[in-house]
Design an enzyme around this catalytic site. Structure first.
Site, PDB file in Angstrom:
ATOM      1  N   HIS A 275       0.842  -1.209   0.000  1.00  0.00           N
ATOM      2  CA  HIS A 275       0.000   0.000   0.000  1.00  0.00           C
ATOM      3  C   HIS A 275       0.874   1.255   0.000  1.00  0.00           C
ATOM      4  O   HIS A 275       0.624   2.193  -0.770  1.00  0.00           O
ATOM      5  CB  HIS A 275      -0.910  -0.026   1.232  1.00  0.00           C
ATOM      6  CG  HIS A 275      -1.650   1.254   1.478  1.00  0.00           C
ATOM      7  ND1 HIS A 275      -2.955   1.450   1.079  1.00  0.00           N
ATOM      8  CD2 HIS A 275      -1.262   2.407   2.097  1.00  0.00           C
ATOM      9  CE1 HIS A 275      -3.336   2.672   1.427  1.00  0.00           C
ATOM     10  NE2 HIS A 275      -2.330   3.271   2.049  1.00  0.00           N
ATOM     11  N   GLU A 276       1.901   1.276   0.849  1.00  0.00           N
ATOM     12  CA  GLU A 276       2.788   2.448   0.901  1.00  0.00           C
ATOM     13  C   GLU A 276       3.578   2.600  -0.396  1.00  0.00           C
ATOM     14  O   GLU A 276       3.853   3.723  -0.834  1.00  0.00           O
ATOM     15  CB  GLU A 276       3.736   2.332   2.095  1.00  0.00           C
ATOM     16  CG  GLU A 276       3.047   2.233   3.448  1.00  0.00           C
ATOM     17  CD  GLU A 276       2.046   3.356   3.685  1.00  0.00           C
ATOM     18  OE1 GLU A 276       2.284   4.489   3.221  1.00  0.00           O
ATOM     19  OE2 GLU A 276       1.010   3.100   4.330  1.00  0.00           O
ATOM     20  N   HIS A 279       1.675   4.674  -2.753  1.00  0.00           N
ATOM     21  CA  HIS A 279       1.862   6.117  -2.572  1.00  0.00           C
ATOM     22  C   HIS A 279       3.178   6.574  -3.207  1.00  0.00           C
ATOM     23  O   HIS A 279       3.231   7.621  -3.865  1.00  0.00           O
ATOM     24  CB  HIS A 279       1.886   6.459  -1.076  1.00  0.00           C
ATOM     25  CG  HIS A 279       0.554   6.354  -0.406  1.00  0.00           C
ATOM     26  ND1 HIS A 279      -0.575   7.006  -0.870  1.00  0.00           N
ATOM     27  CD2 HIS A 279       0.162   5.682   0.713  1.00  0.00           C
ATOM     28  CE1 HIS A 279      -1.594   6.740  -0.060  1.00  0.00           C
ATOM     29  NE2 HIS A 279      -1.178   5.935   0.895  1.00  0.00           N
ATOM     30  N   GLU A 353      -6.022   7.203  -0.709  1.00  0.00           N
ATOM     31  CA  GLU A 353      -5.782   5.986   0.069  1.00  0.00           C
ATOM     32  C   GLU A 353      -6.453   4.781  -0.590  1.00  0.00           C
ATOM     33  O   GLU A 353      -5.898   3.671  -0.597  1.00  0.00           O
ATOM     34  CB  GLU A 353      -6.300   6.166   1.496  1.00  0.00           C
ATOM     35  CG  GLU A 353      -5.552   7.214   2.319  1.00  0.00           C
ATOM     36  CD  GLU A 353      -4.090   6.877   2.534  1.00  0.00           C
ATOM     37  OE1 GLU A 353      -3.731   5.684   2.490  1.00  0.00           O
ATOM     38  OE2 GLU A 353      -3.294   7.809   2.744  1.00  0.00           O
ATOM     39  N   ASP A 357      -4.755   1.280  -1.904  1.00  0.00           N
ATOM     40  CA  ASP A 357      -5.257  -0.060  -1.580  1.00  0.00           C
ATOM     41  C   ASP A 357      -5.329  -0.924  -2.835  1.00  0.00           C
ATOM     42  O   ASP A 357      -4.934  -2.104  -2.827  1.00  0.00           O
ATOM     43  CB  ASP A 357      -6.652   0.036  -0.951  1.00  0.00           C
ATOM     44  CG  ASP A 357      -6.614   0.435   0.516  1.00  0.00           C
ATOM     45  OD1 ASP A 357      -5.524   0.405   1.122  1.00  0.00           O
ATOM     46  OD2 ASP A 357      -7.689   0.779   1.058  1.00  0.00           O
TER      47      ASP A 357
END
Length: 420
Positions: A275-276, A279, A353, A357
């Site tokens: 997930h990070e 980003h 976010e 995901d």
């Protein structure tokens, strides 16, 4: 009195920059994380959480709501007092020294007042965090952390206020250099935050050599995201909550996981880091910083227009923004602006976010582990599983756990993967 041409130019800049900012946000925000046509799955807390889980979440949220809302209300009332009364000017008038000393002293004095009023509410919240097992701090360490946070925010506020007053003393159309400065300061603050501010609150170490670290770096390599290392923060000295995040950009970009998270199964840790990586792959911190910088510049222009009007300055007993007595008015207006812009920032953040995901699911192709991970995060952090609309609007920077689980099931149905 502000010159008429300057005010007209500021209005024109406000409209143009506002339209540009709205357009950029509208185009860059991933309003739909999954492609059109993906099956809709309703978010249902009862499907993945027991009645006891939901009741505990509701009880925890109800306990924290009272001090949180009171703190918010107190901050807003104090901001209104600074904007609508001469209180701030009277405080600054008592500070001796040259104008910049008065300005800094005014920021410190007014911050001390509001923080003293909020301190009991912070103690109230901390008491509940301890009661529910989320806080591991002593009262001394909690107080030190709170004082550190206040010192950092006071320093930044004093810097902004002193620069604004200095520019107003030098330029009639001070909004032009101030807007450019606000953009540059936002960019600089985001870049240096990981290496200057974060170490004030946590110690960081490279993740211990082993299979987990190798797997995470290999996953980053497959994802095409350059990551030299994954750092571990010593969060356990203040909380039992689980978290990971990405901060900084360019040379200061880092992926950080809480040491509390290392107790989770490795496949769940990998999914959180995936997930990070989403980003990082999208440069969400950099793009968010650029948009935030444009928003800060727009806010400075609006600040110029508001303070150029005679009524706000008369109510606050401020002869001119070039006068240090303007400190209270400036602080009050900035506080109100931060509150009003919060819901919009949260709205954009929730969609970003959700996209991260989907990136994690695309990378790992493991919706079952994703659902298990979301359950673990929600239960350990005692997340609000079904916030009321006002609270969701005001505080939620992420989708709720049931919403994220429902999105994972939509992803599974779309990709014909067994639905968890």
């Amino acid at each position: 009195m502000a010159d008429v041409r300057g005010v007209r130019a500021a209005w024109a800049a406000l409209v143009v920059l506002g339209l540009a900012l709205a357009g950029i946000v509208a185009v860059t925000t991933p309003w739909r994380a999954l492609p059109p046509g993906a099956p809709e799955v309703a978010a249902d807390p009862a499907r993945d959480f027991t009645a006891a889980d939901i009741a505990r979440s509701q009880a925890f949220d109800a306990a924290l709501s009272a001090p949180a809302y009171l703190s918010l209300a107190l901050g807003l009332v104090f901001a209104v007092v600074l904007v609508a009364t001469p209180f701030g000017a009277r405080v600054v008038r008592r500070v001796p020294g040259p104008w910049w000393v008065k300005a800094v002293g005014g920021v410190v004095a007014l911050t001390v007042v509001v923080e003293l009023l909020r301190w009991p509410l912070g103690v109230w919240s901390e008491t509940y965090l301890r009661e529910y097992g989320l806080s591991t701090q002593t009262w001394l360490s909690w107080s030190v952390d709170r004082l550190k946070n206040t010192a950092v925010s006071t320093l930044l506020t004093a810097l902004m206020v002193v620069v604004l007053i200095a520019l107003a003393r030098r330029f009639a159309r001070w909004w032009i250099p101030a807007a450019l400065g606000a953009f540059a300061l936002t960019l600089a603050a985001s870049f240096v935050y990981p290496v200057v501010v974060e170490p004030i609150f946590n110690d960081f170490r490279p993740m211990q050599a082993g299979r987990l670290r190798d797997d995470l770096l290999a996953m980053a390599g497959r994802d095409g995201v350059p990551v030299d290392d994954v750092l571990v923060a010593d969060a356990s000295r203040r909380t039992t909550a689980l978290n990971a995040y990405v901060s900084g950009f360019g040379a200061t970009r880092r992926i950080v996981v809480y040491d509390t998270l290392l107790k989770a199964p490795e496949n769940e840790i990998e999914l959180i880091v995936a997930h990070e990586l989403g980003h990082a792959e999208r440069d969400d911190v950099l793009s968010g910083t650029l948009i935030g910088g444009l928003g800060a510049a727009w806010g400075v222009i609006l600040l110029y227009l508001v303070t150029s009007a005679g009524a706000p300055r008369r109510r606050a007993a401020v002869p001119s923004i070039a006068d240090p007595r303007a400190v209270g008015l400036l602080m009050g207006l900035m506080s109100l602006a931060a509150f009003l812009s919060g819901p919009g920032q949260n709205l954009v953040s929730r969609h970003i976010e959700a996209r991260a995901d989907v990136h994690a699911l695309d990378l790992t192709r493991d919706p079952g582990t994703f659902v298990a991970m979301q359950r673990r995060l929600a239960l350990t952090n005692i997340a609000d599983l079904d916030p009321d609309p006002f609270e969701y609007l005001l505080y939620s920077s992420h989708p709720t756990a049931p919403q994220r689980i429902a999105a994972a099931r939509s992803w599974a149905l779309r990709d014909r993967v067994p639905e968890p």
